[in-house]
Design a protein around this motif. Structure first.
Motif, PDB file in Angstrom:
ATOM      1  N   HIS A  49      -5.764  -7.144  -0.384  1.00  0.00           N
ATOM      2  CA  HIS A  49      -5.063  -6.315  -1.366  1.00  0.00           C
ATOM      3  C   HIS A  49      -5.798  -6.354  -2.691  1.00  0.00           C
ATOM      4  O   HIS A  49      -5.538  -7.190  -3.550  1.00  0.00           O
ATOM      5  CB  HIS A  49      -3.621  -6.784  -1.547  1.00  0.00           C
ATOM      6  N   ARG A  97       0.807  -1.216   0.000  1.00  0.00           N
ATOM      7  CA  ARG A  97       0.000   0.000   0.000  1.00  0.00           C
ATOM      8  C   ARG A  97       0.844   1.272   0.000  1.00  0.00           C
ATOM      9  O   ARG A  97       0.306   2.374  -0.143  1.00  0.00           O
ATOM     10  CB  ARG A  97      -0.957  -0.029   1.190  1.00  0.00           C
ATOM     11  N   HIS A  98       2.146   1.102   0.140  1.00  0.00           N
ATOM     12  CA  HIS A  98       3.040   2.252   0.014  1.00  0.00           C
ATOM     13  C   HIS A  98       3.962   2.087  -1.192  1.00  0.00           C
ATOM     14  O   HIS A  98       5.046   2.658  -1.252  1.00  0.00           O
ATOM     15  CB  HIS A  98       3.830   2.457   1.303  1.00  0.00           C
ATOM     16  N   TYR A 157      -8.394  -0.363  -2.657  1.00  0.00           N
ATOM     17  CA  TYR A 157      -7.294   0.485  -2.210  1.00  0.00           C
ATOM     18  C   TYR A 157      -6.357   0.717  -3.372  1.00  0.00           C
ATOM     19  O   TYR A 157      -5.989  -0.216  -4.069  1.00  0.00           O
ATOM     20  CB  TYR A 157      -6.532  -0.182  -1.050  1.00  0.00           C
ATOM     21  N   ALA A 186      -2.664   2.138  -4.231  1.00  0.00           N
ATOM     22  CA  ALA A 186      -1.392   2.591  -3.662  1.00  0.00           C
ATOM     23  C   ALA A 186      -0.809   3.706  -4.510  1.00  0.00           C
ATOM     24  O   ALA A 186      -0.796   3.636  -5.739  1.00  0.00           O
ATOM     25  CB  ALA A 186      -0.422   1.427  -3.590  1.00  0.00           C
TER      26      ALA A 186
END
Length: 208
Positions: free
Chosen positions: A200, A135-136, A205, A207
């Motif tokens: 994920h 996520r980063h 989400y 990133a």
């Protein structure tokens, strides 16, 4: 229009340098703790970390240096296919994990750790660590890079790609390690991949 990890479908606020730093610090710290649990119990895992563990067990070489070297061939793919930002973050993450696994045993030890509980803890801790890195815009190299690339380009879940690689790695492990320990290790690997496969997702989400 097809979007990559560095070109999100929407335009959310990009993570700041401080955001990325804490995410990578958390991810590598928890992953190194997971490796400590794993090696304390003499278990194995999947992905390039699992390959490094197997090489370490077979040769007596330290996990940290082996893990760093095993990942070297994958940086080109990370650079060419996903981008320099991702590659640099991944290189930093791999280097940090390699270093932390060499010092973590000086900081943490276990008087008693049940193998089943240890495998479950390893899976949950490592899964959350990988999620933080993903996520980063980073990974722990190797199969993680390939898995993220395939998910971004084809929609094939990153966790499923890793599961296929893990199956091959465990088949090799069964040929020279204690079968009970390898079977216990499978539990941890399944938990890792389930955490990633469920959590994920690009539709939940993005990133940046």
């Amino acid at each position: 229009m097809t979007h990559t990890l560095t070109e999100p479908a929407e335009d959310p606020i990009r993570h700041s340098l401080a955001d990325d730093a804490q995410g990578i610090a958390y991810g590598t710290g928890m992953a190194s703790f997971g490796i400590l649990i794993l090696t304390h119990l003499g278990l194995v895992t999947g992905q390039t970390a699992g390959l490094a563990v197997l090489i370490s067990y077979a040769t007596g070489w330290g996990f940290g240096p082996v893990f760093f070297v095993v990942n070297l061939p994958f940086y080109w793919l990370g650079y060419r296919r996903i981008g320099p930002r991702f590659m640099v973050k991944t290189l930093i993450s791999v280097a940090l994990l390699s270093g932390l696994t060499m010092v973590m045993p000086r900081w943490v030890s276990f008087a008693d750790l049940n193998p089943i509980v240890g495998a479950l803890l390893f899976g949950a801790i490592t899964g959350s660590a990988l999620l933080a890195l993903f996520r980063h815009g980073a990974s722990l190299g190797g199969i993680g890079i390939l898995a993220l690339y395939l998910q971004d380009k084809t929609g094939f879940r990153a966790g499923l790609t890793q599961l296929i690689f893990d199956a091959c790695l465990f088949a090799v492990a069964f040929t020279f390690l204690d079968p009970v320990k390898v079977a216990t290790s499978l539990l941890g690997a399944v938990v890792v991949n389930l955490v990633i496969a469920v959590n994920h997702r690009r539709d939940r989400y993005i990133a940046t």
